[in-house]
Design a protein around this motif. Structure first.
Motif, PDB file in Angstrom:
ATOM      1  N   LYS A   1       0.831  -1.203   0.000  1.00  0.00           N
ATOM      2  CA  LYS A   1       0.000   0.000   0.000  1.00  0.00           C
ATOM      3  C   LYS A   1       0.865   1.253   0.000  1.00  0.00           C
ATOM      4  O   LYS A   1       0.625   2.208  -0.754  1.00  0.00           O
ATOM      5  CB  LYS A   1      -0.902  -0.026   1.232  1.00  0.00           C
ATOM      6  N   CYS A   2       1.900   1.260   0.833  1.00  0.00           N
ATOM      7  CA  CYS A   2       2.764   2.438   0.945  1.00  0.00           C
ATOM      8  C   CYS A   2       3.610   2.641  -0.309  1.00  0.00           C
ATOM      9  O   CYS A   2       3.827   3.777  -0.736  1.00  0.00           O
ATOM     10  CB  CYS A   2       3.664   2.315   2.173  1.00  0.00           C
ATOM     11  N   LEU A   3       4.092   1.556  -0.890  1.00  0.00           N
ATOM     12  CA  LEU A   3       4.922   1.684  -2.093  1.00  0.00           C
ATOM     13  C   LEU A   3       4.140   2.293  -3.244  1.00  0.00           C
ATOM     14  O   LEU A   3       4.668   3.106  -4.012  1.00  0.00           O
ATOM     15  CB  LEU A   3       5.482   0.315  -2.487  1.00  0.00           C
ATOM     16  N   GLU A   4       2.891   1.902  -3.400  1.00  0.00           N
ATOM     17  CA  GLU A   4       2.063   2.464  -4.461  1.00  0.00           C
ATOM     18  C   GLU A   4       1.941   3.980  -4.319  1.00  0.00           C
ATOM     19  O   GLU A   4       1.892   4.704  -5.318  1.00  0.00           O
ATOM     20  CB  GLU A   4       0.673   1.827  -4.428  1.00  0.00           C
ATOM     21  N   LEU A   5       1.918   4.456  -3.077  1.00  0.00           N
ATOM     22  CA  LEU A   5       1.787   5.889  -2.826  1.00  0.00           C
ATOM     23  C   LEU A   5       3.123   6.616  -2.883  1.00  0.00           C
ATOM     24  O   LEU A   5       3.193   7.777  -3.298  1.00  0.00           O
ATOM     25  CB  LEU A   5       1.155   6.112  -1.437  1.00  0.00           C
ATOM     26  N   ALA A   6       4.196   5.938  -2.474  1.00  0.00           N
ATOM     27  CA  ALA A   6       5.482   6.622  -2.297  1.00  0.00           C
ATOM     28  C   ALA A   6       6.377   6.628  -3.528  1.00  0.00           C
ATOM     29  O   ALA A   6       7.122   7.588  -3.749  1.00  0.00           O
ATOM     30  CB  ALA A   6       6.233   5.997  -1.121  1.00  0.00           C
ATOM     31  N   ILE A   7       6.349   5.589  -4.312  1.00  0.00           N
ATOM     32  CA  ILE A   7       7.274   5.499  -5.448  1.00  0.00           C
ATOM     33  C   ILE A   7       7.146   6.681  -6.416  1.00  0.00           C
ATOM     34  O   ILE A   7       8.156   7.175  -6.925  1.00  0.00           O
ATOM     35  CB  ILE A   7       7.103   4.150  -6.186  1.00  0.00           C
ATOM     36  N   PRO A   8       5.931   7.193  -6.685  1.00  0.00           N
ATOM     37  CA  PRO A   8       5.840   8.342  -7.600  1.00  0.00           C
ATOM     38  C   PRO A   8       6.349   9.660  -7.014  1.00  0.00           C
ATOM     39  O   PRO A   8       6.442  10.654  -7.741  1.00  0.00           O
ATOM     40  CB  PRO A   8       4.325   8.438  -7.881  1.00  0.00           C
ATOM     41  N   MET A   9       6.685   9.689  -5.731  1.00  0.00           N
ATOM     42  CA  MET A   9       7.121  10.942  -5.107  1.00  0.00           C
ATOM     43  C   MET A   9       8.405  11.466  -5.744  1.00  0.00           C
ATOM     44  O   MET A   9       9.265  10.698  -6.172  1.00  0.00           O
ATOM     45  CB  MET A   9       7.363  10.738  -3.605  1.00  0.00           C
ATOM     46  N   SER A  10       8.543  12.789  -5.763  1.00  0.00           N
ATOM     47  CA  SER A  10       9.762  13.399  -6.276  1.00  0.00           C
ATOM     48  C   SER A  10      10.887  13.244  -5.256  1.00  0.00           C
ATOM     49  O   SER A  10      10.646  12.991  -4.064  1.00  0.00           O
ATOM     50  CB  SER A  10       9.541  14.886  -6.551  1.00  0.00           C
ATOM     51  N   GLU A  11      12.110  13.414  -5.727  1.00  0.00           N
ATOM     52  CA  GLU A  11      13.261  13.294  -4.824  1.00  0.00           C
ATOM     53  C   GLU A  11      13.218  14.359  -3.732  1.00  0.00           C
ATOM     54  O   GLU A  11      13.531  14.078  -2.572  1.00  0.00           O
ATOM     55  CB  GLU A  11      14.557  13.413  -5.622  1.00  0.00           C
ATOM     56  N   ASP A  12      12.805  15.580  -4.090  1.00  0.00           N
ATOM     57  CA  ASP A  12      12.730  16.657  -3.097  1.00  0.00           C
ATOM     58  C   ASP A  12      11.688  16.358  -2.029  1.00  0.00           C
ATOM     59  O   ASP A  12      11.917  16.609  -0.837  1.00  0.00           O
ATOM     60  CB  ASP A  12      12.397  17.986  -3.780  1.00  0.00           C
ATOM     61  N   ASP A  13      10.540  15.818  -2.451  1.00  0.00           N
ATOM     62  CA  ASP A  13       9.511  15.458  -1.471  1.00  0.00           C
ATOM     63  C   ASP A  13      10.011  14.367  -0.530  1.00  0.00           C
ATOM     64  O   ASP A  13       9.730  14.374   0.669  1.00  0.00           O
ATOM     65  CB  ASP A  13       8.244  14.970  -2.182  1.00  0.00           C
ATOM     66  N   PHE A  14      10.779  13.429  -1.105  1.00  0.00           N
ATOM     67  CA  PHE A  14      11.221  12.312  -0.278  1.00  0.00           C
ATOM     68  C   PHE A  14      12.244  12.742   0.766  1.00  0.00           C
ATOM     69  O   PHE A  14      12.374  12.117   1.812  1.00  0.00           O
ATOM     70  CB  PHE A  14      11.795  11.182  -1.140  1.00  0.00           C
ATOM     71  N   LYS A  15      12.960  13.817   0.485  1.00  0.00           N
ATOM     72  CA  LYS A  15      13.924  14.314   1.473  1.00  0.00           C
ATOM     73  C   LYS A  15      13.235  14.767   2.753  1.00  0.00           C
ATOM     74  O   LYS A  15      13.845  14.815   3.819  1.00  0.00           O
ATOM     75  CB  LYS A  15      14.740  15.462   0.876  1.00  0.00           C
ATOM     76  N   GLN A  16      11.953  15.085   2.653  1.00  0.00           N
ATOM     77  CA  GLN A  16      11.202  15.531   3.814  1.00  0.00           C
ATOM     78  C   GLN A  16      10.909  14.388   4.787  1.00  0.00           C
ATOM     79  O   GLN A  16      10.614  14.640   5.964  1.00  0.00           O
ATOM     80  CB  GLN A  16       9.870  16.159   3.394  1.00  0.00           C
ATOM     81  N   VAL A  17      10.954  13.165   4.288  1.00  0.00           N
ATOM     82  CA  VAL A  17      10.578  12.026   5.140  1.00  0.00           C
ATOM     83  C   VAL A  17      11.791  11.264   5.663  1.00  0.00           C
ATOM     84  O   VAL A  17      11.689  10.556   6.668  1.00  0.00           O
ATOM     85  CB  VAL A  17       9.631  11.058   4.394  1.00  0.00           C
ATOM     86  N   CYS A  18      12.927  11.370   4.992  1.00  0.00           N
ATOM     87  CA  CYS A  18      14.130  10.649   5.432  1.00  0.00           C
ATOM     88  C   CYS A  18      14.895  11.486   6.450  1.00  0.00           C
ATOM     89  O   CYS A  18      16.031  11.921   6.217  1.00  0.00           O
ATOM     90  CB  CYS A  18      15.018  10.294   4.244  1.00  0.00           C
ATOM     91  N   LEU A  19      14.265  11.712   7.573  1.00  0.00           N
ATOM     92  CA  LEU A  19      14.856  12.509   8.643  1.00  0.00           C
ATOM     93  C   LEU A  19      14.981  11.663   9.896  1.00  0.00           C
ATOM     94  O   LEU A  19      14.312  10.632  10.035  1.00  0.00           O
ATOM     95  CB  LEU A  19      13.974  13.734   8.939  1.00  0.00           C
ATOM     96  N   SER A  20      15.834  12.093  10.810  1.00  0.00           N
ATOM     97  CA  SER A  20      15.940  11.396  12.096  1.00  0.00           C
ATOM     98  C   SER A  20      14.554  11.299  12.710  1.00  0.00           C
ATOM     99  O   SER A  20      13.882  12.321  12.905  1.00  0.00           O
ATOM    100  CB  SER A  20      16.879  12.152  13.031  1.00  0.00           C
ATOM    101  N   PRO A  21      14.079  10.094  13.005  1.00  0.00           N
ATOM    102  CA  PRO A  21      12.696   9.923  13.460  1.00  0.00           C
ATOM    103  C   PRO A  21      12.390  10.604  14.792  1.00  0.00           C
ATOM    104  O   PRO A  21      11.223  10.812  15.124  1.00  0.00           O
ATOM    105  CB  PRO A  21      12.543   8.398  13.565  1.00  0.00           C
ATOM    106  N   VAL A  22      13.412  10.949  15.568  1.00  0.00           N
ATOM    107  CA  VAL A  22      13.160  11.599  16.853  1.00  0.00           C
ATOM    108  C   VAL A  22      13.415  13.101  16.786  1.00  0.00           C
ATOM    109  O   VAL A  22      13.396  13.780  17.805  1.00  0.00           O
ATOM    110  CB  VAL A  22      14.026  10.976  17.968  1.00  0.00           C
TER     111      VAL A  22
END
Length: 291
Positions: free
Chosen positions: A69-90
């Motif tokens: 479910k998540c891959l279907e939503l996430a794979i089309p994301m742009s590289e800039d958008d994805f940088k917003q989620v790959c952050l230290s989780p805390v």
């Protein structure tokens, strides 16, 4: 007790929840595995993290359905958008982005963040999911490429940062006598560790693949320390099991190898079943002898 509360399992497994509701619940569970203490004073990983691990191992289809479910939503994301989620989780920024994504109903950002947290916190489970998935070859290649380009670099960076902290702490410890030294070097995606005693040494090398954690870390040994080839092989096997089957971090693997090697010096025999001196989950000396 290592069981997840029923409220968590019911919410995770609910077939009535919308995609947004499902991803939010999963994200909260994943966040708790980070905010809960990573390890207790005896070296155990957090009880909540172990509970999540055991639940997912016992319910393969739950993780499989969620990741699809998540891959279907996430794979089309742009590289800039994805940088917003790959952050230290805390980090505050990560929590702020999480709240903003909920407020705006942005399922893609929430899905990307959830995939990132699953791969970061549960590398062995992630690899098991990927290896046993029913994706066709084109999908497998697409997922591996997506993870390698968007997620792996950040996960490897976080792992190496944690290893640097472990290395710093190690230099401040005086657990070993003055004749025993420990050195750690990080070059690119290669971690080289040397355990030396007077004029002899044992080496441990971890080679990290580009698509980590979907592909396993390659563990190699070396050095001129005079121990039997079987004992040397068993030491490497313990590290490999920790990294490939127990969601162990690089720092945990090196610490585990270090303590096992120290016990070998002290004359403690390894378990003939799991090839370790210390317990793979609790990092403690065994209380019951193998039959």
């Amino acid at each position: 007790d290592r069981k997840l509360p029923k409220e968590f399992t019911d919410a995770i497994e609910s077939s009535n929840a919308s995609d947004l509701e499902s991803i939010i619940v999963w994200s909260l569970v994943l966040d708790l595995t980070f905010t809960d203490s990573d390890s207790s004073s005896d070296g155990n990983s957090s009880s909540f993290r172990r509970a999540v691990t055991e639940f997912l191992r016992a319910n393969d289809e739950v993780l499989t359905d969620f990741m699809k479910k998540c891959l279907e939503l996430a794979i089309p994301m742009s590289e800039d958008d994805f940088k917003q989620v790959c952050l230290s989780p805390v980090s505050d920024e990560s929590f702020d982005n999480f709240r903003n994504s909920i407020s705006s109903g942005d399922k893609s950002l929430l899905a990307g963040r959830a995939i990132f947290l699953v791969l970061l916190r549960f590398p062995a489970l992630s690899r098991r999911w990927f290896d046993h998935s029913d994706f066709d070859l084109a999908s497998v290649n697409a997922i591996e490429f997506f993870v390698k380009k968007r997620i792996s670099p950040q996960i490897i960076e976080f792992e190496l940062q944690a290893l640097q902290r472990f290395k710093k702490d190690l230099t401040e410890q005086d657990d070993f006598d003055e004749d025993i030294k420990m050195r750690i070097r990080i070059i690119g995606r290669e971690i080289w560790t040397v355990f030396s005693f007077t004029e002899v040494s044992m080496e441990l090398t971890l080679l990290i693949p580009e698509a980590f954690p979907l592909l396993p870390v390659n563990v190699k040994g070396g050095g001129d320390m005079q121990i039997s080839s079987a004992k040397r092989s068993h030491l490497m096997m313990g590290v490999t099991r920790l990294l490939t089957m127990k969601d162990g971090t690089f720092a945990e693997a090196i610490s585990f190898w270090q303590h096992n090697l120290k016990q070998v010096f002290d004359g403690v025999e390894e378990c003939p079943i799991c090839y370790s001196v210390l317990h793979l989950s609790s990092s403690q000396m065994p209380k019951v002898a193998c039959p």
